[in-house]
Every structure is written in C-alpha cells, then in structure tokens.
Design a protein around this motif. Structure first.
Motif, short mmCIF file in Angstrom:
data_model
loop_
_atom_site.label_atom_id
_atom_site.label_comp_id
_atom_site.label_asym_id
_atom_site.label_seq_id
_atom_site.Cartn_x
_atom_site.Cartn_y
_atom_site.Cartn_z
N ALA A 149 5.93 18.82 -4.46
CA ALA A 149 6.40 17.63 -4.89
C ALA A 149 5.02 16.46 -4.69
N LEU A 150 4.94 15.52 -5.73
CA LEU A 150 3.73 14.60 -5.57
C LEU A 150 4.72 13.25 -4.90
N ILE A 151 4.32 13.01 -3.75
CA ILE A 151 4.99 12.11 -2.82
C ILE A 151 4.19 10.84 -2.73
N ILE A 152 4.89 9.84 -3.16
CA ILE A 152 4.21 8.44 -2.83
C ILE A 152 4.98 7.87 -1.53
N SER A 153 4.45 7.59 -0.49
CA SER A 153 5.05 7.19 0.77
C SER A 153 4.78 5.78 0.68
N GLN B 157 0.88 -1.13 0.02
CA GLN B 157 0.07 -0.18 0.13
C GLN B 157 1.00 1.18 0.14
N ALA B 158 0.27 2.48 -0.11
CA ALA B 158 1.10 3.74 0.00
C ALA B 158 0.07 4.65 0.20
N ARG B 159 0.67 5.73 0.70
CA ARG B 159 0.09 6.99 0.95
C ARG B 159 0.43 8.16 -0.07
N LEU B 160 -0.41 8.53 -0.66
CA LEU B 160 -0.03 9.80 -1.87
C LEU B 160 -0.46 10.92 -1.20
#
Length: 322
Positions: A106-110, A57-60
């Motif tokens: 920035a668009l970050i995918i954690s 999974q990720a948090r965007l």
C-alpha cells in the motif's frame, strides 16, 4: 536531559513528557528522527518527506512496484504518542510503517501533525483532517494543490483507508466521525479505517477500570494537558465516544472498521465497548475486532519482530489490501 536537572517542573507526566515553568518541554518517550529511505533494504520500500501545507508535513511510503503503472491502496496513517510525543519522522514510526507498507503493498501517507503542549488540541485533529483533504484532492483534475506524483500515478482511490495507533487511533475515529457528515474533495469515500489500541477515556468506569481513580489516572491528566481548553474534560466526545452529547456512531464515514486491542492494555475495556456500541448503533458497515492475548499497549509498534506482532501487522496489512 542534564540541563533540565535544576529547573522547576510545572507538569510531570512521566514516563511521557515534562513541562517546566520556563516553558521548556522535555519529551521522555520519544525515539530519534531518522531520514526517509531512497529504498529500505529489508522491506523494499521507498520513502520521502513532503510539505502538505506550511504547517503540516508527511512521510510517504511506496513499496516496490510489480509494473510501472501499478495502482496501490492508499492509507493515511496517524501516529500515536498521547498527542504530545513521537513523530512521523521518528525511528519507531519509520520502521513500523516500512514493514506495514511492504506487507500491505500500500501507498502510505504518515502524517506529521503538530504536537501539544506547543500546539494544544484541537490542532492535531485539524492538521489530520487537512492532510486527508490534501490526499483526496489528488482525484480532482483541476485543483490548486501541488500534487505528488506517487499519489497521482499509483494511488487507487477506490481503496482509500485511514488508520492509527493509540492517540492516532483516536484521531482516526474522530476523522471517521467528521467524514460521515463532511464530504472529502472529489467525493472520495473512505473504504475502511483501523483503530489500533485507540486512546479513549471517560469519567464513568467500564469493566475493570473502576479499580483506580479514573480522574487521577495518567490518561486523564494527559488529556487535560494536551487539550487544556476542552469542554467537558474527559467526557468530551473527542476522547469519550460514549458521552451523552457524542455524535452517533451510526454515522461513521467508512464501510469497514477494524479495532485491534491487547489483553493487558488499560484501554482495552473501552475498545471492546466501542466495538459493541458501533454494532448496536445501526452503523451500516462491517466491523471486526481482535484482542491479542498476553500483550500490552501498542506492543507491535515497539517490537514488530515478535510472532504476535508479525501476525497483527499481517492482519492490518490484509485489511488495507482488500
């Protein structure tokens, strides 16, 4: 916590984690999970949770846009926590990435990679690579993945970055090694990577490390706990980039590298040696290092509001936004 008082401990890695003989895992250094934000009121950043695969999974994070068609740098981020604690969904990570996304625009995918001991290494590395592949796949017109509109509409894949703190910095290094030999979908290139207080270790002391028994250190014990089947122990190239059988640092799969260290951090000697080794390797890229005086491991993550923390986050943001 109280329920574990009478249980027999199998492995005690305080202040990080305890494993009990009945299989119970107690994460001691772990901040609570928090939901994503429709918009963070202070940072002005939107966030949401997504499923990359059945197990990853990720948090965007999407900062406020100057116009509806704005393109932003893309950062794939790997959190710290010794491969066994913390989460992309935790309070500390959510607060930190909100600030970084706002500062960097920035668009970050954690990435929420799976943790040891339930999922021992190399699972976290494979999850992290899978997440990177998924993000890069957004440049391909005909692909079987379910694309996310934030990435397709606002991601500038000419400014594609990865980064991480502590164990996440270790993951970022290993991803860069792999990206040097294994192309990403759509032939996407990683422009830059940042390694913040990266988790490297090894049996041969570097600098002041000789003052303690390296193989009895908490760092060594953590590594063998999270990767019990590891070949070579703490001299496996995944944790020791200077091991005899480690791949050459000349093959790192990016054009720019930033290594952030802290003066009082036990890992700093190795971080400095890593930068020197990259420079001597013949790697054809631009490397930058900063050592923050008077601070310890991941100080900017635990308290991002101090002056030195703000300055370091600004440096990371500037690196990603170039």
């Amino acid at each position: 916590m109280a329920s574990n008082t009478n249980k027999e401990v199998l492995t005690d890695l305080s202040p990080l984690i305890k494993l009990y003989k009945d299989g119970t895992v107690e994460r001691l250094l772990n901040s609570p999970h928090v939901p994503p934000s429709p918009v963070d009121p202070t940072a002005g950043v939107f966030s949401k949770d997504i499923n990359i695969s059945p197990v990853v999974q990720a948090r965007l994070y999407l900062p406020k846009l100057a116009d509806p068609h704005q393109k932003l740098p893309v950062l794939v981020y790997y959190h710290g926590g010794g491969f066994c604690v913390e989460s992309a969904f935790s309070f500390l990570n959510h607060r930190y990435i909100n600030i970084l996304a706002a500062e960097a625009k920035a668009l970050i995918i954690s990435v929420e990679y799976r943790l040891a001991p339930e999922h021992p290494l190399p699972v976290a590395y494979e999850d992290s690579w899978s997440a990177l592949q998924w993000v890069a796949s957004h440049v391909i017109a005909n692909t079987s993945i379910e694309k996310d509109p934030w990435l397709t509409e606002h991601g500038d894949f000419g400014k594609f970055y990865i980064g991480g703190d502590s164990a996440g910095g270790n993951i970022a290094h290993n991803i860069l090694v792999r990206a040097g030999t294994e192309p990403l979908p759509g032939d996407v290139k990683i422009l830059g990577g940042f390694l913040s207080h990266p988790h490297f270790w090894g049996s041969k002391p570097i600098g002041l490390e000789g003052k303690e028994d390296i193989e009895e250190s908490l760092l060594c014990r953590i590594w063998l706990f999270v990767y019990p089947s590891v070949h070579g122990g703490i001299d496996n190239p995944m944790v020791n980039p200077f091991a005899d059988n480690a791949p050459s640092l000349s093959g790192l799969g990016c054009s720019r590298l930033l290594v952030c260290l802290a003066e009082k951090d036990l890992l700093t000697e190795r971080g400095i040696h890593y930068v020197d080794s990259v420079k001597k390797s013949g790697w054809n890229g631009e490397v930058q290092m900063v050592v923050v005086e008077g601070e310890d491991h991941c100080f900017h993550f635990f308290d991002p509001h101090t002056e030195k923390a703000k300055n370091l986050i600004k440096l990371l943001a500037s690196f990603v936004s170039q």
